[in-house]
Design a protein around this motif. Structure first.
Motif, PDB file in Angstrom:
ATOM      1  N   ARG A 561       0.832  41.657 -46.931  1.00  0.00           N
ATOM      2  CA  ARG A 561       1.256  43.186 -46.478  1.00  0.00           C
ATOM      3  C   ARG A 561       0.215  43.926 -45.706  1.00  0.00           C
ATOM      4  NH1 ARG A 561       6.694  43.774 -48.677  1.00  0.00           N
ATOM      5  NH2 ARG A 561       7.339  42.210 -49.387  1.00  0.00           N
ATOM      6  N   THR A 616       8.518  35.314 -45.263  1.00  0.00           N
ATOM      7  CA  THR A 616       8.245  35.739 -46.714  1.00  0.00           C
ATOM      8  C   THR A 616       8.351  36.965 -47.410  1.00  0.00           C
ATOM      9  OG1 THR A 616       7.641  33.376 -47.426  1.00  0.00           O
ATOM     10  CG2 THR A 616       8.006  35.003 -48.969  1.00  0.00           C
ATOM     11  N   SER A 618       9.268  39.637 -44.885  1.00  0.00           N
ATOM     12  CA  SER A 618      10.002  40.600 -44.758  1.00  0.00           C
ATOM     13  C   SER A 618      10.809  40.698 -45.668  1.00  0.00           C
ATOM     14  CB  SER A 618      10.500  40.578 -43.253  1.00  0.00           C
ATOM     15  OG  SER A 618      11.321  38.820 -43.901  1.00  0.00           O
ATOM     16  N   GLY A 619      11.281  39.941 -47.223  1.00  0.00           N
ATOM     17  CA  GLY A 619      11.606  39.711 -47.979  1.00  0.00           C
ATOM     18  C   GLY A 619      13.154  38.438 -47.725  1.00  0.00           C
ATOM     19  N   LYS A 620      12.726  37.541 -46.738  1.00  0.00           N
ATOM     20  CA  LYS A 620      14.091  36.584 -46.873  1.00  0.00           C
ATOM     21  C   LYS A 620      12.932  35.372 -47.655  1.00  0.00           C
ATOM     22  CE  LYS A 620      15.870  38.222 -43.079  1.00  0.00           C
ATOM     23  NZ  LYS A 620      16.553  39.173 -43.263  1.00  0.00           N
ATOM     24  N   LYS A 621      13.917  34.178 -48.704  1.00  0.00           N
ATOM     25  CA  LYS A 621      13.822  33.421 -48.778  1.00  0.00           C
ATOM     26  C   LYS A 621      13.527  31.984 -48.138  1.00  0.00           C
ATOM     27  CE  LYS A 621      14.889  30.736 -53.831  1.00  0.00           C
ATOM     28  NZ  LYS A 621      15.851  30.795 -54.468  1.00  0.00           N
ATOM     29  N   ASP A 671       4.223  37.294 -52.277  1.00  0.00           N
ATOM     30  CA  ASP A 671       5.175  37.016 -51.664  1.00  0.00           C
ATOM     31  C   ASP A 671       4.990  35.485 -51.737  1.00  0.00           C
ATOM     32  OD1 ASP A 671       5.998  40.637 -50.868  1.00  0.00           O
ATOM     33  OD2 ASP A 671       4.149  40.055 -50.061  1.00  0.00           O
ATOM     34  N   ASP A 706      17.309  31.121 -47.051  1.00  0.00           N
ATOM     35  CA  ASP A 706      17.721  31.513 -45.816  1.00  0.00           C
ATOM     36  C   ASP A 706      16.836  31.421 -44.637  1.00  0.00           C
ATOM     37  OD1 ASP A 706      18.837  34.066 -47.025  1.00  0.00           O
ATOM     38  OD2 ASP A 706      16.487  34.582 -47.323  1.00  0.00           O
TER      39      ASP A 706
END
Length: 786
Positions: A561, A616, A618-621, A671, A706
């Protein structure tokens, strides 16, 4: 940060496609390596400076002389032989004289005369300087000339005081102490070293090197260094030049060489005159004896018969005519006698290569010219034999010319003799007529006339030879040299001709630029690796995702990050570009992305792991899967529970009791992403990937994640990736800069054309140059490490 959202797609590959020459691209290959040229220039200029600094400068000294060419055969009947090569033309004569000037004999005489075999050097901080024409000390060799001429020795003399000196060894260590003027025994005989100045003590501590070399070595060295050549094509002016570190020495060598040449030519001409005089004296001795006998015979005849000079008036008119006739007979008889004497001398083997008497007064000018030319060739042959042998081509050529001239001279003499005999026979016929008229005259008077006639012939021949002897004596005392000095030896300019600083520095600049250029050019010419994005655009028709820059960090996962390095931004831009490539997909989740390459080592695991990490963040699984069952690298990039032996995909396929949750692990980091490692290495990877359990795993992953990032096996080595390729929504083909072979780009191109992997795109890994290629992540970020 501005990103390049549009992906460039090149035109389809064609077998007849011709790639345009990109001048800017070619220039960039060299400008990127500007430091090569800087280093090349620095090294070459430094070498040039060192060469000039440690090279003894040489100066050019030259002189001009004009070689005499008085001997001419232009009006001679022998001129016809010039085209046959029997006679020497003007250019050949100049060339022969040049060879004589450059002969070992003359140059050896110069070396001996100037004592060039003994050299004196003063030692400086960098170079040794030769002391010429005089040194502060002088060495005298007391050995015989035969030893001195072949001696080779070096002495190092260190001045101690006005009367003392020391001999030093090669390492400047003291060998012995001596006094000036004392005899020193050496390996080349006894020597004596004396000072040339009274106050030599002022030179205390100075070291003089005395180098004695064999005379033949020095002579050969200067012989090879002399430049002797005509000034013009048809000119008799010859320039003599020499390059030497000491200008005065070079001038003395050239001037002395000219003097030696003039002395040699004068001696040769005097020798010719001496031989002519000797021949005339021999003939005079012979004629003098004959003349004495005739005089005695005439006196005895008159005394015996009491004859007087009174002649009757009746016979006077006949006698007068007979006298004129007899005079002509006498002259012709003299010519015949001279012709026969000359023929006998020329035909004799003893005089085969001796000079013939010159200027004997033949009525035929061609004979005189031929004799003069014959003597000139004999003189040239004798001069050449002083520095060469009978087998020398020049000597052989002159021998052939002499033989030809000898034959022509004999024929000319025979022709003249025949003409004189014809005329003489006619005159004798008239003489017999007059004798008949005088038959009634006193027989005694007739006999006396015969005696007087012979007496006259002998007397005329004797006087003639006396005249020629005097001419030969005069010639021998006023002999001139062949060379007329136009310019004495002098230097051309005040600057040395060697080393040429300007040309050396220009050459160093040229080599300093050319050597790096050739190295780069040859390396580019022989290089078959992918060097830039342009190499991909020239061959591939699939979309180009961009490039991942080269990084020096040892971290395998470079994305986080807080990381704003160039490589981290590159993966973020890659994540953005994935959305454009998969914009046509109806899937909201469970998007499968294959990451593959042609061969191992191109960075599949690096790219796939960091791409999964970027998604990951970016908030995706995200699930990161390893399907390279043959040579997995997962354990090098991720922290697995049991390292390389952690259970994974292969264990799931082979053990039906395992569920997907049993082999999927959560990453232990900020993350975290889920990881499905390859598992144990099986003996039959291809057969495992054909099992139904593979489909079961992909169904599970697509349902719960995702994005599924799959690290696959290389496509050109095994068929593993192609067996599961139909699960992919996007296939990213990795090409590594300066590693992947350009010839191997045909593999992904064929896969793309044949659609063996769906939705293919290429990514350039470990790119060195990011300027203007890809996403612009270099702007504002530089190359910061994580």
């Amino acid at each position: 940060m501005k990103s390049n959202s549009k992906l460039k797609k090149v035109k389809p590959l064609s077998t007849n496609k011709s790639v345009d020459f990109n001048f800017r691209e070619q220039i960039m290959h060299y400008l990127k390596r500007w430091y090569w040229f800087a280093v090349g220039l620095l090294i070459c200029l430094a070498l040039a400076y060192i060469y000039i600094r440690y090279t003894i400068p040489k100066y050019n000294v030259s002189a001009s002389i004009m070689i005499s060419q008085d001997d001419s055969m232009g009006e001679s009947e022998l001129a016809a032989f010039q085209d046959l090569g029997l006679l020497e033309n003007k250019s050949n004569k100049i060339e022969n004289e040049i060879q004589i000037i450059k002969s070992r004999t003359l140059i050896t005489n110069v070396v001996k005369r100037l004592k060039l075999n003994v050299q004196y050097f003063s030692q400086g901080r960098v170079l040794e300087t030769e002391n010429y024409p005089e040194s502060i000390i002088e060495i005298s060799l007391l050995a015989p000339d035969s030893i001195i001429q072949s001696a080779s020795k070096v002495f190092k003399v260190k001045i101690v005081s006005n009367t003392k000196f020391s001999l030093l060894g090669e390492g400047d260590e003291k060998l012995s102490d001596h006094s000036f003027g004392n005899t020193i025994k050496t390996s080349i005989g006894d020597v004596v070293i004396t000072p040339n100045f009274k106050e030599i003590g002022n030179k205390k501590g100075e070291t003089i090197k005395i180098q004695i070399s064999p005379i033949k070595w020095i002579a050969e060295s200067y012989r090879n260094g002399l430049g002797i050549f005509p000034v013009g094509k048809n000119s008799s002016v010859v320039q003599i030049s020499l390059n030497d570190p000491v200008k005065e020495k070079a001038m003395d060598i050239i001037n002395t060489l000219i003097d030696e040449y003039n002395e040699a030519t004068i001696n040769n001409k005097k020798q010719t005159s001496a031989r002519t005089a000797t021949f005339i004296n021999d003939r005079l001795d012979l004629i003098s004896g004959d003349l004495t006998e005739v005089d005695d015979e005439a006196a005895g005849y008159k005394a015996k018969f009491g004859l007087t000079n009174d002649i009757s008036a009746q016979t006077q008119r006949v006698a007068d005519s007979d006298t004129r006739n007899l005079q002509e007979i006498t002259q012709l008889s003299t010519q015949l006698s001279l012709i026969e004497s000359t023929r006998s001398f020329i035909l004799s083997q003893e005089g085969r290569y001796d000079l013939v008497p010159a200027n004997l007064g033949f009525d035929d000018p061609n004979i005189t010219n031929t004799a003069t030319r014959y003597n000139t060739l004999i003189s040239q042959r004798n001069r050449l034999l002083t520095s060469s042998s009978e087998q020398n081509p020049a000597v052989i050529n002159i021998n052939q010319q002499i033989d030809g001239l000898r034959q022509v001279l004999i024929e000319s003499l025979n022709s003249l003799k025949g003409a004189i005999n014809i005329k003489l026979n006619s005159l004798k016929t008239q003489d017999r007529y007059f004798s008949g008229k005088l038959y009634n005259a006193p027989i005694r008077q007739k006999d006396l006339r015969v005696i007087e006639r012979e007496q006259t012939i002998k007397e005329q021949l004797y006087l003639y030879l006396l005249q020629k002897r005097e001419e030969a004596e005069i010639t021998s005392h006023v002999t001139l040299s062949n060379a007329q000095i136009i310019d004495r030896a002098t230097t051309i300019g005040s600057y040395p001709v060697s080393p040429n600083k300007k040309m050396i520095y220009v050459g160093a600049l040229f080599m300093g630029l050319m050597i790096p250029f050739l190295i780069i050019y040859v390396s580019e010419l022989l290089n078959v690796k992918v060097r830039s994005r342009q190499d991909l655009e020239k061959v591939l028709t699939m979309p180009i995702l961009g490039s991942i820059p080269r990084t020096k960090t040892k971290d395998k996962i470079v994305v986080s990050r807080t990381n704003r390095s160039g490589i981290a931004e590159a993966f973020r831009i890659l994540r953005t570009n994935l959305d454009f490539l998969m914009a046509g997909s109806n899937k909201k989740k469970g998007k499968v992305i294959f990451v593959t390459s042609t061969i191992s080592g191109e960075g599949k695991t690096l790219v796939s792991s960091n791409l999964a990490k970027t998604l990951t963040i970016s908030g995706k699984k995200v699930a990161f899967i390893g399907t390279d069952f043959r040579d997995p690298k997962f354990h090098n990039f991720l922290d697995l529970p049991k390292g390389k032996d952690t259970e994974g995909f292969t264990n799931f396929i082979m053990n039906k009791d395992l569920s997907p949750q049993d082999v999927i692990y959560a990453e232990k980091s900020e993350d975290p992403m889920d990881i499905l490692p390859p598992g144990v290495i099986p003996p039959n990877p291809a057969e495992l990937l054909m099992q139904d359990r593979v489909a079961e795993m992909f169904v599970y992953l697509q349902k719960h994640y995702d994005y599924i990032i799959v690290d696959t096996a290389p496509v050109s080595l095994v068929t593993d990736t192609l067996l599961i390729g139909h699960y992919s929504d996007l296939s990213i083909f990795i090409v590594r800069e300066n590693y992947s072979d350009k010839r191997a780009l045909q593999v992904p191109e064929n896969f793309h054309r044949e659609k063996r992997l769906p939705n293919m795109a290429v990514l350039l890994n470990a790119s060195f140059n990011q300027g203007g290629y890809g996403y612009g992540y270099g702007y504002g970020y530089g190359n910061q490490d994580a």
